[in-house]
Scaffold this motif. Structure first.
Motif, PDB file in Angstrom:
ATOM      1  N   SER A 156      24.023  64.661  52.564  1.00 38.10           N
ATOM      2  CA  SER A 156      24.232  65.669  51.518  1.00 38.10           C
ATOM      3  C   SER A 156      25.671  66.133  51.379  1.00 38.10           C
ATOM      4  N   ASP A 157      26.432  66.175  52.463  1.00 39.44           N
ATOM      5  CA  ASP A 157      27.784  66.738  52.412  1.00 39.44           C
ATOM      6  C   ASP A 157      28.809  65.755  52.968  1.00 39.44           C
ATOM      7  N   LEU A 158      28.700  64.503  52.571  1.00 39.45           N
ATOM      8  CA  LEU A 158      29.610  63.475  53.059  1.00 39.45           C
ATOM      9  C   LEU A 158      31.006  63.694  52.483  1.00 39.45           C
ATOM     10  N   LYS A 159      32.006  63.674  53.362  1.00 37.74           N
ATOM     11  CA  LYS A 159      33.393  63.885  52.947  1.00 37.74           C
ATOM     12  C   LYS A 159      34.226  62.680  53.340  1.00 37.74           C
ATOM     13  N   THR A 160      35.397  62.579  52.742  1.00 40.42           N
ATOM     14  CA  THR A 160      36.283  61.457  53.039  1.00 40.42           C
ATOM     15  C   THR A 160      37.725  61.939  53.138  1.00 40.42           C
ATOM     16  N   LEU A 161      38.521  61.245  53.929  1.00 41.69           N
ATOM     17  CA  LEU A 161      39.958  61.482  53.972  1.00 41.69           C
ATOM     18  C   LEU A 161      40.636  60.383  53.164  1.00 41.69           C
ATOM     19  N   LYS A 162      40.773  60.632  51.874  1.00 46.60           N
ATOM     20  CA  LYS A 162      41.416  59.702  50.943  1.00 46.60           C
ATOM     21  C   LYS A 162      40.841  58.288  51.047  1.00 46.60           C
ATOM     22  N   GLY A 163      39.540  58.192  51.311  1.00 47.53           N
ATOM     23  CA  GLY A 163      38.879  56.899  51.366  1.00 47.53           C
ATOM     24  C   GLY A 163      39.121  56.126  52.652  1.00 47.53           C
ATOM     25  N   ARG A 164      39.893  56.694  53.582  1.00 49.76           N
ATOM     26  CA  ARG A 164      40.218  55.949  54.803  1.00 49.76           C
ATOM     27  C   ARG A 164      39.125  56.071  55.862  1.00 49.76           C
ATOM     28  N   ASP A 189      33.278  70.864  58.984  1.00 52.73           N
ATOM     29  CA  ASP A 189      34.481  71.588  58.595  1.00 52.73           C
ATOM     30  C   ASP A 189      35.717  70.752  58.883  1.00 52.73           C
ATOM     31  N   GLN A 190      36.512  70.477  57.865  1.00 56.56           N
ATOM     32  CA  GLN A 190      37.680  69.621  58.042  1.00 56.56           C
ATOM     33  C   GLN A 190      38.687  70.211  59.021  1.00 56.56           C
ATOM     34  N   GLN A 191      38.659  71.529  59.239  1.00 55.53           N
ATOM     35  CA  GLN A 191      39.558  72.145  60.210  1.00 55.53           C
ATOM     36  C   GLN A 191      39.308  71.611  61.620  1.00 55.53           C
ATOM     37  N   ASN A 192      38.081  71.141  61.861  1.00 57.21           N
ATOM     38  CA  ASN A 192      37.725  70.613  63.182  1.00 57.21           C
ATOM     39  C   ASN A 192      37.850  69.095  63.274  1.00 57.21           C
ATOM     40  N   PHE A 193      38.356  68.473  62.219  1.00 60.37           N
ATOM     41  CA  PHE A 193      38.542  67.023  62.255  1.00 60.37           C
ATOM     42  C   PHE A 193      39.632  66.696  63.271  1.00 60.37           C
ATOM     43  N   ASP A 246      34.519  70.500  69.111  1.00 56.89           N
ATOM     44  CA  ASP A 246      34.968  70.461  67.721  1.00 56.89           C
ATOM     45  C   ASP A 246      34.445  69.272  66.928  1.00 56.89           C
ATOM     46  N   PHE A 247      34.249  68.141  67.597  1.00 61.61           N
ATOM     47  CA  PHE A 247      33.957  66.930  66.837  1.00 61.61           C
ATOM     48  C   PHE A 247      33.210  65.910  67.688  1.00 61.61           C
ATOM     49  N   MET A 248      32.620  64.939  66.996  1.00 58.39           N
ATOM     50  CA  MET A 248      32.087  63.754  67.646  1.00 58.39           C
ATOM     51  C   MET A 248      32.543  62.541  66.849  1.00 58.39           C
ATOM     52  N   TRP A 250      25.024  71.430  62.242  1.00 55.65           N
ATOM     53  CA  TRP A 250      25.448  71.398  63.636  1.00 55.65           C
ATOM     54  C   TRP A 250      26.673  72.261  63.928  1.00 55.65           C
ATOM     55  N   GLY A 251      27.585  72.381  62.984  1.00 60.54           N
ATOM     56  CA  GLY A 251      28.771  73.201  63.239  1.00 60.54           C
ATOM     57  C   GLY A 251      29.924  72.448  63.857  1.00 60.54           C
TER      58      GLY A 251
END
Length: 402
Positions: free
Chosen positions: A56-64, A70-74, A252-254, A303-304
């Motif tokens: 439902s909330d799939l995001k991308t970093l310029k297609g890479r 939350d992108q802050q935790n990327f 922060d991430f997996m 999940w957060g």
């Protein structure tokens, strides 16, 4: 050419049965091989796209690359890898206290070349720690570096000084560990030295309760903490059992790494369904599917933490970025297979799977139908086998045999 699955299976079964050097055979019938590999990849890509459409909330970093959360935790180490100077590795520890089935060094883990005492391998060059100041004063500092190869906590006390030097220079640093040798003391010292990011290979320890506790502890001292591990069925099962405890650590991430194979771990997975991504890495079909299942679950359950799709696509993007930063020609990439020869038997399980379908199929031209090519193949194989003995004896041996 869009070979049918039936023809592809017949060809690959036959190619797998041949003995000796088959280089000329593979070269002569590369259209069949390339078409089969591409047909498999197209079907796999279609499955991945269908699964991504369910997130439902799939995001991308310029297609890479792709992620959820939350992108802050990327992980900023991945940002450096995909947008900065690439994955700059610093090597020190050539041993590990564990032996994982998926390890890229598995079959030769006891034969890894050591780094001399007091030295570090940076950019395939050996440096003394005292040389780091000189290196930083001459060369452009990288956007980030990673401590890799193999388990740094076996001698973690050697790392504090170099981490401090690079931290003072403003270089972002991340480290990989299986986590089994962590303590409050060494985690605190890493944080004090300036390590920015610590990644736990939770699959290596089967989601150990002790290591999960160390992840929570690491968050007290190190700004970014996460999981990075190859996605395997064993990890997926263990993660589900410990999910709530893992999420409570506040990591922060997996990074969900799509497992790929090389010479030293392929023997552990022969018989699995496999595919080739962009003529490069060979991976099991289930690995990225597990990633996409976890990403959907993360969205559905809020999940957060960031769940990152560290897939073959991401690694392909990484290599394109690295080559562009190193002044290589437009389109240059170092994303290639880990194998120096073609191994048709690796794809038999995929082709034998009745549930695995090719998207579109065409009949082979007569000159590429197997029954019309076997005589030529046998000739090529025999010819190659004869050539193998050319020059086998030197002049002295030939005289002795006469």
């Amino acid at each position: 050419m869009k070979i049918s699955k039936k023809d592809a299976l017949e060809w690959f079964e036959y190619l797998s049965s041949l003995s000796g050097d088959k280089t000329e055979v593979y070269k002569r019938f590369s259209p069949v091989i390339e078409s089969t590999i591409r047909q498999i990849e197209l079907s796999v890509n279609k499955k991945h796209e269908d699964m991504k459409n369910e997130i439902s909330d799939l995001k991308t970093l310029k297609g890479r690359t792709y992620f959820v959360g939350d992108q802050q935790n990327f992980p900023k180490g991945c940002v450096s890898c995909l947008f900065g100077d690439g994955l700059g590795g610093i090597r020190k520890t050539h041993k590990c206290n564990l032996l994982c089935k998926f390890c890229y060094y598995h079959d030769n883990i006891d034969n890894q070349e050591s780094i001399p005492d007091g030295m570090w391998e940076i950019g395939e060059t050996l440096f003394y720690e005292d040389d780091i100041d000189l290196l930083l004063s001459i060369q452009k500092k990288p956007s980030g570096i990673a401590y890799v190869y193999l388990e740094p906590f076996l001698e973690i006390e050697k790392y504090y000084g170099i981490i401090k030097k690079l931290s003072d220079a403003g270089i972002y640093q991340h480290m990989y560990t299986n986590g089994s040798l962590c303590t409050r003391e060494n985690l605190k010292k890493l944080g004090e030295a300036g390590l920015n990011e610590l990644r736990f290979n939770l699959g290596a320890v089967k989601c150990s309760d002790q290591v999960i506790e160390y992840m929570a502890m690491a968050k007290e001292y190190i700004p970014m903490v996460g999981i990075e591990t190859p996605m395997t069925p064993e990890f997926y099962e263990a993660f589900q059992e410990k999910k709530d405890k893992i999420l409570k650590t506040g990591i922060d991430f997996m990074n969900c790494a799509e497992l790929h194979f090389g010479e030293d771990n392929i023997n552990n997975y022969v018989g699995e369904r496999m595919y080739v991504a962009r003529r490069g890495y060979i991976s099991p079909l289930w690995s990225r599917e597990i990633t996409l299942k976890l990403m959907k679950q993360a969205c559905d359950e809020n999940w957060g933490m960031v769940v990152h799709d560290c897939s073959n696509h991401t690694k392909y993007s990484r290599e394109l970025n690295k080559n562009s930063k190193q002044g290589q020609p437009f389109g240059a990439t170092t994303y290639v297979s880990e194998f120096d020869r073609f191994l048709p038997h690796l794809f038999l399980a995929t082709l034998e799977d009745e549930n695995f379908k090719f998207i579109e199929e065409e009949e082979l031209p007569e000159e590429l139908k197997l029954e019309n090519c076997q005589e030529e193949i046998e000739f090529l194989v025999v010819e190659e086998e004869d050539e193998m003995y050319d020059g086998f004896f030197d002049d002295e041996d030939e005289e002795d045999n006469e």
